[in-house]
Design a protein around this motif. Sequence first.
Motif, mmCIF file in Angstrom:
data_model
loop_
_atom_site.group_PDB
_atom_site.id
_atom_site.type_symbol
_atom_site.label_atom_id
_atom_site.label_comp_id
_atom_site.label_asym_id
_atom_site.label_seq_id
_atom_site.Cartn_x
_atom_site.Cartn_y
_atom_site.Cartn_z
ATOM 1 N N GLY A 84 34.234 23.284 19.064
ATOM 2 C CA GLY A 84 33.801 24.557 19.636
ATOM 3 C C GLY A 84 32.945 24.338 20.860
ATOM 4 O O GLY A 84 32.440 23.243 21.115
ATOM 5 N N TYR B 129 22.050 27.802 26.039
ATOM 6 C CA TYR B 129 21.804 26.952 27.230
ATOM 7 C C TYR B 129 20.307 26.660 27.367
ATOM 8 O O TYR B 129 19.909 25.547 27.680
ATOM 9 C CB TYR B 129 22.258 27.628 28.531
ATOM 10 N N ASP C 273 30.963 28.079 31.470
ATOM 11 C CA ASP C 273 31.368 28.517 30.134
ATOM 12 C C ASP C 273 32.401 29.627 30.293
ATOM 13 O O ASP C 273 32.080 30.738 30.727
ATOM 14 C CB ASP C 273 30.118 29.024 29.389
ATOM 15 N N TYR D 134 35.187 33.421 27.248
ATOM 16 C CA TYR D 134 35.778 34.772 27.168
ATOM 17 C C TYR D 134 36.903 34.982 28.170
ATOM 18 O O TYR D 134 37.291 36.120 28.439
ATOM 19 C CB TYR D 134 34.670 35.828 27.351
ATOM 20 N N SER E 188 37.554 30.329 19.805
ATOM 21 C CA SER E 188 36.859 31.273 18.918
ATOM 22 C C SER E 188 37.232 32.719 19.198
ATOM 23 O O SER E 188 37.593 33.469 18.302
ATOM 24 C CB SER E 188 35.348 31.108 19.061
ATOM 25 N N TYR F 34 32.072 42.605 25.542
ATOM 26 C CA TYR F 34 30.676 43.039 25.486
ATOM 27 C C TYR F 34 30.426 44.222 26.391
ATOM 28 O O TYR F 34 30.918 44.266 27.523
ATOM 29 C CB TYR F 34 29.737 41.887 25.886
HETATM 30 C C1 PLP Z 1 29.047 32.416 26.033
HETATM 31 C C2 PLP Z 1 29.408 31.745 24.762
HETATM 32 N N1 PLP Z 1 29.725 30.454 24.766
HETATM 33 C C3 PLP Z 1 30.038 29.821 23.637
HETATM 34 C C4 PLP Z 1 30.063 30.477 22.433
HETATM 35 C C5 PLP Z 1 30.361 29.727 21.179
HETATM 36 O O1 PLP Z 1 31.673 29.336 21.136
HETATM 37 P P1 PLP Z 1 32.201 28.484 19.907
HETATM 38 O O2 PLP Z 1 32.468 29.410 18.787
HETATM 39 O O3 PLP Z 1 33.442 27.851 20.469
HETATM 40 O O4 PLP Z 1 31.166 27.464 19.568
HETATM 41 C C6 PLP Z 1 29.757 31.804 22.366
HETATM 42 C C7 PLP Z 1 29.750 32.495 21.081
HETATM 43 O O5 PLP Z 1 29.368 33.608 20.901
HETATM 44 C C8 PLP Z 1 29.409 32.461 23.567
HETATM 45 O O6 PLP Z 1 29.092 33.749 23.564
#
Ligand code: PLP
Length: 410
Positions: free
Chosen positions: A107, A135, A215, A218, A248, A347
């Motif tokens: 993840g 972060y 990141d 989404y 995810s 969101y």
């Molecule tokens: C911006 C962001 N990055 C990463 C993640 C987590 O992702 P993962 O489930 O792959 O660990 C989330 C989960 O809510 C998120 O909002």
Amino acid sequence: MALVNENYLRLHGRYLFSEIARKVNVFKTIHPEAKLIPMGIGDVTKPLAGAVIDAMHKAVNEMSVGSTFRGYGPEQGYRFLVEKIIASDYEPRGVHLEPDEVFVSDGCKSDMGNIGDILAQDNVVAVTDPVYPVYVDTNVMDGRSGILSESGGWSNIVYLPCTAENNFIPELPDKHVDIIYLCFPNNPTGTTLTKTELKIWVDYALKTGALILYDAAYEAFITEKNVPHSIYEIKGAKQCAIEFRSFSKTAGFTGLRCGYTVVPKEVLAGSRSGEKVAVNALWNRRQTTKFNGVSYITQRAAEAVYSPEGQAQCAENIAYYLENASIIRSSLLEMGLEVFGGVNAPYIWFKTPEGLGSWKFFDRMLYETNVIGTPGVGFGPSGEGYLRLTAFGSREDTLEAMARFKNWKF
Ligand SMILES: Cc1ncc(COP(=O)(O)O)c(C=O)c1O
């Protein structure tokens, strides 16, 4: 006596969602009969796609037979998955990647947290504000944060405010930074950058030697054409950016756990002696030492996301969440609120009315409508005066929550 990593002692209070859970538990004790509607945590509710389930069943059967059983796999991920990732997520967007530039993981959160292992402690970190708390907290753990100020910000972290006033487009830092976290589509604001806006950041990183940690968890929710799905769609990004992706939200893997990180070999960072070091080699070294790969069954499940059936089923789920987002957006707009996000993201971010603080509004919403949101200030100082709702609930709950809001005199 062993000594602890004191950076952990600097972490303030509870993690945002634990604090929300605590408040909700208090509410439940007082009002055990209330039907709460959770629109706070960004977790999916739809079950895994049929193609994913079928692939897992097949993989389980393989694991039960000696000739097809798999033990430890490659720490970086099985080639069958890595090739699908490159062919489906990157090549159609004109991005060429080598298989050893993709690292499959459990993840995006772990990778975003772990990447700090290979970066020096005295790097100056910039984050957009409000921000996904991982972060910031992981940089506190790594000793890069300095001290916490009254306003809730850390002294050594450079905050790049993203508010309605700048249309949620961060401005370039006014002082030197080494590492920049960008997340688009953004959690929590649900807003995005266009290619032109993202190019400003890539150009800045190329000019200053900063490293962008991008990141793109989404990415699958993007509906607008001029919004980049990958930072590598921007020329030069392969020299200055690491991209984090997740199954995810794309495919409902929050409970299954799979993601991947792209570390192009062209990304270089410096050593104290002035040497240029390939970040890819360091990440590979870190992963092969501290990580033993994602389970075979899970990787087969992730591979199935790329099958024609998997793609269609996952797209259907995303369309469902985006329809929820649209319902929430239009209901809040009808209530006269200032609303952002929800078009390229699950969101919805809105200004709390009449200058009510985020936590105050969260409490009122909880007690007066029994709907759980997330207070914007929990994502950073610039989130004060905002609240986040997520579109990951069922249609029924989403409609019910909006019906409650209609009759609510806030
Ligand atoms: C911006 C962001 N990055 C990463 C993640 C987590 O992702 P993962 O489930 O792959 O660990 C989330 C989960 O809510 C998120 O909002």
